[in-house]
Design a protein around this motif. Structure first.
Motif, PDB file in Angstrom:
ATOM      1  N   SER A  68       0.820  -1.206   0.000  1.00  0.00           N
ATOM      2  CA  SER A  68       0.000   0.000   0.000  1.00  0.00           C
ATOM      3  C   SER A  68       0.858   1.262   0.000  1.00  0.00           C
ATOM      4  O   SER A  68       0.579   2.218  -0.718  1.00  0.00           O
ATOM      5  N   VAL A  69       1.922   1.252   0.806  1.00  0.00           N
ATOM      6  CA  VAL A  69       2.766   2.438   0.922  1.00  0.00           C
ATOM      7  C   VAL A  69       3.726   2.550  -0.261  1.00  0.00           C
ATOM      8  O   VAL A  69       3.862   3.618  -0.872  1.00  0.00           O
ATOM      9  N   MET A  70       4.395   1.443  -0.606  1.00  0.00           N
ATOM     10  CA  MET A  70       5.456   1.526  -1.600  1.00  0.00           C
ATOM     11  C   MET A  70       4.946   1.427  -3.039  1.00  0.00           C
ATOM     12  O   MET A  70       5.556   1.980  -3.956  1.00  0.00           O
ATOM     13  N   LYS A  71       3.856   0.737  -3.267  1.00  0.00           N
ATOM     14  CA  LYS A  71       3.318   0.614  -4.630  1.00  0.00           C
ATOM     15  C   LYS A  71       2.199   1.613  -4.902  1.00  0.00           C
ATOM     16  O   LYS A  71       2.071   2.115  -6.019  1.00  0.00           O
ATOM     17  N   SER A  74       0.651   5.340  -0.593  1.00  0.00           N
ATOM     18  CA  SER A  74      -0.152   5.838   0.533  1.00  0.00           C
ATOM     19  C   SER A  74       0.726   6.578   1.526  1.00  0.00           C
ATOM     20  O   SER A  74       1.799   6.099   1.897  1.00  0.00           O
ATOM     21  N   LYS A  75       0.253   7.749   1.963  1.00  0.00           N
ATOM     22  CA  LYS A  75       1.006   8.558   2.929  1.00  0.00           C
ATOM     23  C   LYS A  75       0.329   8.570   4.293  1.00  0.00           C
ATOM     24  O   LYS A  75       0.893   9.072   5.264  1.00  0.00           O
ATOM     25  N   HIS A  76      -0.915   8.087   4.337  1.00  0.00           N
ATOM     26  CA  HIS A  76      -1.699   8.162   5.573  1.00  0.00           C
ATOM     27  C   HIS A  76      -2.230   6.775   5.916  1.00  0.00           C
ATOM     28  O   HIS A  76      -3.028   6.210   5.170  1.00  0.00           O
ATOM     29  N   VAL A  77      -1.779   6.264   7.045  1.00  0.00           N
ATOM     30  CA  VAL A  77      -2.172   4.926   7.492  1.00  0.00           C
ATOM     31  C   VAL A  77      -2.883   5.073   8.835  1.00  0.00           C
ATOM     32  O   VAL A  77      -2.403   5.788   9.716  1.00  0.00           O
ATOM     33  N   VAL A  78      -4.022   4.414   8.955  1.00  0.00           N
ATOM     34  CA  VAL A  78      -4.702   4.431  10.254  1.00  0.00           C
ATOM     35  C   VAL A  78      -4.847   3.008  10.783  1.00  0.00           C
ATOM     36  O   VAL A  78      -4.952   2.045  10.028  1.00  0.00           O
ATOM     37  N   ILE A  79      -4.830   2.917  12.110  1.00  0.00           N
ATOM     38  CA  ILE A  79      -5.083   1.649  12.806  1.00  0.00           C
ATOM     39  C   ILE A  79      -6.367   1.850  13.600  1.00  0.00           C
ATOM     40  O   ILE A  79      -6.481   2.815  14.363  1.00  0.00           O
ATOM     41  N   VAL A  80      -7.314   0.938  13.394  1.00  0.00           N
ATOM     42  CA  VAL A  80      -8.671   1.163  13.879  1.00  0.00           C
ATOM     43  C   VAL A  80      -9.037   0.162  14.968  1.00  0.00           C
ATOM     44  O   VAL A  80      -8.761  -1.037  14.860  1.00  0.00           O
ATOM     45  N   THR A 105       4.074   0.198  17.210  1.00  0.00           N
ATOM     46  CA  THR A 105       4.583  -0.986  16.501  1.00  0.00           C
ATOM     47  C   THR A 105       4.750  -0.694  15.014  1.00  0.00           C
ATOM     48  O   THR A 105       5.800  -0.982  14.415  1.00  0.00           O
ATOM     49  N   VAL A 106       3.727  -0.104  14.404  1.00  0.00           N
ATOM     50  CA  VAL A 106       3.788   0.138  12.952  1.00  0.00           C
ATOM     51  C   VAL A 106       4.814   1.228  12.637  1.00  0.00           C
ATOM     52  O   VAL A 106       5.531   1.136  11.637  1.00  0.00           O
ATOM     53  N   LYS A 107       4.924   2.237  13.508  1.00  0.00           N
ATOM     54  CA  LYS A 107       5.964   3.255  13.300  1.00  0.00           C
ATOM     55  C   LYS A 107       7.349   2.616  13.279  1.00  0.00           C
ATOM     56  O   LYS A 107       8.226   3.025  12.520  1.00  0.00           O
ATOM     57  N   SER A 108       7.548   1.589  14.125  1.00  0.00           N
ATOM     58  CA  SER A 108       8.868   0.955  14.228  1.00  0.00           C
ATOM     59  C   SER A 108       9.258   0.242  12.933  1.00  0.00           C
ATOM     60  O   SER A 108      10.425  -0.086  12.733  1.00  0.00           O
ATOM     61  N   TRP A 109       8.287  -0.005  12.056  1.00  0.00           N
ATOM     62  CA  TRP A 109       8.590  -0.648  10.777  1.00  0.00           C
ATOM     63  C   TRP A 109       9.249   0.319   9.787  1.00  0.00           C
ATOM     64  O   TRP A 109       9.823  -0.112   8.779  1.00  0.00           O
ATOM     65  N   GLY A 110       9.108   1.621  10.053  1.00  0.00           N
ATOM     66  CA  GLY A 110       9.870   2.612   9.305  1.00  0.00           C
ATOM     67  C   GLY A 110       9.376   2.953   7.907  1.00  0.00           C
ATOM     68  O   GLY A 110      10.147   3.470   7.093  1.00  0.00           O
ATOM     69  N   PHE A 111       8.132   2.701   7.629  1.00  0.00           N
ATOM     70  CA  PHE A 111       7.618   3.086   6.306  1.00  0.00           C
ATOM     71  C   PHE A 111       7.435   4.604   6.239  1.00  0.00           C
ATOM     72  O   PHE A 111       7.133   5.242   7.247  1.00  0.00           O
TER      73      PHE A 111
END
Ligand SMILES: [Zn+2]
Length: 129
Positions: A68-71, A74-80, A105-111
């Motif tokens: 989603s981010v690299m292909k 996407s610049k905006h990711v939400v966790i619901v 956790t998702v921030k730590s993935w560094g996207f």
């Protein structure tokens, strides 16, 4: 490498619960002006990401987020997290703390994207956490 896709995308790491889909899609399209919302769904993804233990589930979410981010760029990711979640049947306060931990956790993935937590309430209204 980022592939240029037609249209702009945001990403929802949402519960699989059908009741949570349309409110989150509408919120993201309105807030960020995107054309499409990529859907990464699990039962109670905030629980999975906050726990940060189940490597198979974590890898699966991460692989989909990468697309989603690299292909899609996407610049905006939400966790619901949402009210009355069958996959994560704990109270609201616990869910809100899980959402905060899931964001870390998702921030730590560094996207290269912004990551925000959302809460969907008993009236299916969306709130930033
Ligand atoms: Zn749910």
């Amino acid at each position: 490498m980022i592939t240029i896709s037609h249209g702009t995308f945001a990403t929802a790491i949402n519960c699989m619960d059908g009741r949570a889909q349309l409110p989150v899609i509408a919120y993201l399209k309105s807030k960020y002006g995107v054309d499409y919302v990529d859907a990464i769904t699990e039962p109670g993804p905030n629980r999975i990401l906050a726990g940060n233990r189940d490597q198979i589930d974590l890898d699966s979410i991460r692989r989909r987020l990468e697309i989603s981010v690299m292909k899609h760029g996407s610049k905006h990711v939400v966790i619901v997290g949402h009210h009355d979640c069958a996959g994560n049947p704990v109270d609201k306060e616990t869910q809100l703390s899980q959402i905060a931990a899931a964001v870390e956790t998702v921030k730590s993935w560094g996207f290269p994207c912004e990551i925000t937590g959302l809460w969907v309430d008993e009236q299916w209204k969306v709130h930033e956490v």
